[in-house]
Write a protein that holds these residues in place. Structure first.
Motif, PDB file in Angstrom:
ATOM      1  N   LEU A 236      -5.263   6.483  -7.289  1.00 52.02           N
ATOM      2  CA  LEU A 236      -5.102   5.696  -6.691  1.00 52.02           C
ATOM      3  C   LEU A 236      -3.508   6.293  -5.293  1.00 52.02           C
ATOM      4  O   LEU A 236      -4.112   5.678  -4.507  1.00 52.02           O
ATOM      5  N   ARG A 237      -2.856   6.924  -6.262  1.00 53.22           N
ATOM      6  CA  ARG A 237      -2.051   7.723  -4.651  1.00 53.22           C
ATOM      7  C   ARG A 237      -3.215   7.828  -3.698  1.00 53.22           C
ATOM      8  O   ARG A 237      -2.532   7.688  -2.255  1.00 53.22           O
ATOM      9  N   SER A 238      -3.827   8.762  -3.998  1.00 54.50           N
ATOM     10  CA  SER A 238      -4.895   9.461  -3.214  1.00 54.50           C
ATOM     11  C   SER A 238      -5.096   7.696  -2.283  1.00 54.50           C
ATOM     12  O   SER A 238      -5.327   8.315  -1.015  1.00 54.50           O
ATOM     13  N   TYR A 239      -5.906   7.262  -2.929  1.00 55.94           N
ATOM     14  CA  TYR A 239      -6.674   6.018  -2.050  1.00 55.94           C
ATOM     15  C   TYR A 239      -5.879   5.487  -1.616  1.00 55.94           C
ATOM     16  O   TYR A 239      -6.591   5.449  -0.347  1.00 55.94           O
ATOM     17  N   ALA A 240      -4.537   4.964  -1.711  1.00 56.57           N
ATOM     18  CA  ALA A 240      -3.574   4.393  -0.788  1.00 56.57           C
ATOM     19  C   ALA A 240      -2.780   4.834   0.285  1.00 56.57           C
ATOM     20  O   ALA A 240      -3.038   4.684   1.814  1.00 56.57           O
TER      21      ALA A 240
ATOM     22  N   LYS B 186      -5.327   7.783   1.886  1.00 61.07           N
ATOM     23  CA  LYS B 186      -6.440   7.461   2.715  1.00 61.07           C
ATOM     24  C   LYS B 186      -6.017   6.579   3.924  1.00 61.07           C
ATOM     25  O   LYS B 186      -6.310   6.414   4.448  1.00 61.07           O
ATOM     26  N   TYR B 187      -6.208   5.053   2.384  1.00 57.59           N
ATOM     27  CA  TYR B 187      -6.301   3.346   3.383  1.00 57.59           C
ATOM     28  C   TYR B 187      -5.132   3.041   4.439  1.00 57.59           C
ATOM     29  O   TYR B 187      -5.605   2.878   5.250  1.00 57.59           O
ATOM     30  N   LEU B 188      -3.409   3.744   4.196  1.00 57.17           N
ATOM     31  CA  LEU B 188      -2.234   3.678   4.857  1.00 57.17           C
ATOM     32  C   LEU B 188      -2.892   4.365   6.580  1.00 57.17           C
ATOM     33  O   LEU B 188      -2.776   4.396   7.467  1.00 57.17           O
ATOM     34  N   LYS B 189      -4.154   5.607   6.000  1.00 53.45           N
ATOM     35  CA  LYS B 189      -4.069   6.324   7.425  1.00 53.45           C
ATOM     36  C   LYS B 189      -5.299   6.032   8.143  1.00 53.45           C
ATOM     37  O   LYS B 189      -5.509   5.314   9.245  1.00 53.45           O
ATOM     38  N   THR B 190      -6.144   4.967   7.935  1.00 54.61           N
ATOM     39  CA  THR B 190      -7.491   4.735   8.234  1.00 54.61           C
ATOM     40  C   THR B 190      -7.160   3.094   8.952  1.00 54.61           C
ATOM     41  O   THR B 190      -7.940   3.305   9.644  1.00 54.61           O
TER      42      THR B 190
ATOM     43  N   ILE C   1       0.300  -0.917   0.227  1.00 56.38           N
ATOM     44  CA  ILE C   1      -0.430   0.212   0.198  1.00 56.38           C
ATOM     45  C   ILE C   1       0.957   1.291  -0.008  1.00 56.38           C
ATOM     46  O   ILE C   1       0.604   1.813  -0.564  1.00 56.38           O
ATOM     47  N   GLU C   2       1.975   1.650   0.774  1.00 56.90           N
ATOM     48  CA  GLU C   2       3.099   2.576   0.505  1.00 56.90           C
ATOM     49  C   GLU C   2       3.353   3.170  -0.620  1.00 56.90           C
ATOM     50  O   GLU C   2       3.844   3.665  -1.183  1.00 56.90           O
ATOM     51  N   ASP C   3       3.687   1.198  -1.337  1.00 65.00           N
ATOM     52  CA  ASP C   3       4.128   1.856  -2.901  1.00 65.00           C
ATOM     53  C   ASP C   3       3.358   1.986  -3.351  1.00 65.00           C
ATOM     54  O   ASP C   3       3.738   3.342  -4.221  1.00 65.00           O
ATOM     55  N   MET C   4       2.081   1.551  -3.324  1.00 62.23           N
ATOM     56  CA  MET C   4       1.118   3.113  -3.961  1.00 62.23           C
ATOM     57  C   MET C   4       0.907   3.345  -4.207  1.00 62.23           C
ATOM     58  O   MET C   4       1.043   4.873  -4.711  1.00 62.23           O
ATOM     59  N   ALA C   5       1.313   4.502  -2.775  1.00 64.32           N
ATOM     60  CA  ALA C   5       0.607   5.598  -2.672  1.00 64.32           C
ATOM     61  C   ALA C   5       1.634   6.584  -2.401  1.00 64.32           C
ATOM     62  O   ALA C   5       1.430   8.020  -3.228  1.00 64.32           O
ATOM     63  N   ASN C   6       2.804   5.873  -2.493  1.00 64.14           N
ATOM     64  CA  ASN C   6       4.307   6.707  -3.287  1.00 64.14           C
ATOM     65  C   ASN C   6       4.360   7.021  -5.048  1.00 64.14           C
ATOM     66  O   ASN C   6       4.851   7.941  -5.938  1.00 64.14           O
TER      67      ASN C   6
END
Length: 256
Positions: free
Chosen positions: A244-248, A250-254, A232-237
């Motif tokens: 997709l980066r934004s969604y990832a 968000k999911y990391l934080k939640t 998920i971190e790789d997707m976020a970055n």
């Protein structure tokens, strides 16, 4: 009197929960398909509407192939039509109509068409039409879901794995949603989610593709399993798509 009624209601719910837990357990057993089909039949031949609705939800991905199960749903649907006048009864009949379509079997089209074209509440007619659409769709999906791809897995987990590795984005998205809602966080399923995200073979700029991969990420992140956090971190970055980066992120934080 009220206390006794309450205790009886709680007891009934516990029995239902126990049966559903047994029914949808991921344990592997050579007799599991037969046992599951018998339990599904017992549910739909009973009169616990809430339990039947819960069972119908599981048919979306990992329903049995035995026609006897869907015959029981059809019988319950036909019986329910005589009292489908208030909101709760209409909702129950609508669930049955929708679920009957998961069979992918043309033998039920006539029943659903009769409801869709009959003098019934508009909600019931709507879901009868959805059931008709489901028949056509699941005639394509059921062979994918029930293919014996992983003989070491239970039929349920095999179906989820088949859905995730299919070439159908809609089917993949449905699987991701069900995995999260059912909290199916077994190692094999989380690994499948991780692999799909690490190598997004069907990802393009279409709304469907972006939404599908967002749900895959959400399902994986919702497990809270640190082993897969890096994906998920790789997707976020690094995801090419900004959404997709934004969604990832968000999911990391939640979830983690």
């Amino acid at each position: 009197m009220t206390k006794n009624v309450t205790n009886m209601a709680i007891s009934g719910l516990l029995i239902a929960a126990g049966l559903l837990s047994s029914l949808f357990s991921p344990l592997v057993s050579a007799q599991e398909p037969i046992v599951q089909e018998q339990q599904y039949q017992a549910i739909f031949q009973g009169d616990n509407h809430a339990q039947q609705i819960q069972a119908i939800e599981t048919l979306i991905i990992s329903g049995p192939q035995d026609v006897a199960v869907y015959d029981a749903i059809e019988a319950s649907l036909k019986q329910s039509l005589t009292s489908a006048t208030d909101k709760k009864a209409i909702d129950y009949s609508s669930w049955l109509a929708k679920g009957l379509g998961y069979s992918g079997n043309e033998k039920y089209r006539a029943t659903l068409t009769q409801i869709a074209e009959g003098d019934y509440h508009k909600k019931l007619r709507k879901y009868a039409n959805e059931g008709i659409s489901n028949i056509s769709q699941y005639a394509i999906w059921n062979p994918i879901l029930h293919a014996q791809t992983h003989v070491d897995l239970s039929p349920r987990l095999n179906a989820y794995s088949n859905a995730l590795t299919s070439d159908d984005l809609i089917l993949i998205r449905i699987a991701a949603k069900r995995i999260m809602y059912e909290r199916e966080y077994s190692e094999v399923i989380l690994t499948q989610l991780s692999e799909q995200l690490a190598q997004p073979r069907l990802l393009d700029d279409s709304r469907l593709a972006i939404d599908t991969y967002a749900w895959l990420a959400k399902a994986l992140a919702s497990s809270g399993n640190d082993k897969f956090k890096a994906v998920i971190e790789d997707m976020a970055n690094n995801a090419d798509n900004k959404k997709l980066r934004s969604y990832a992120k968000k999911y990391l934080k939640t979830y983690f």
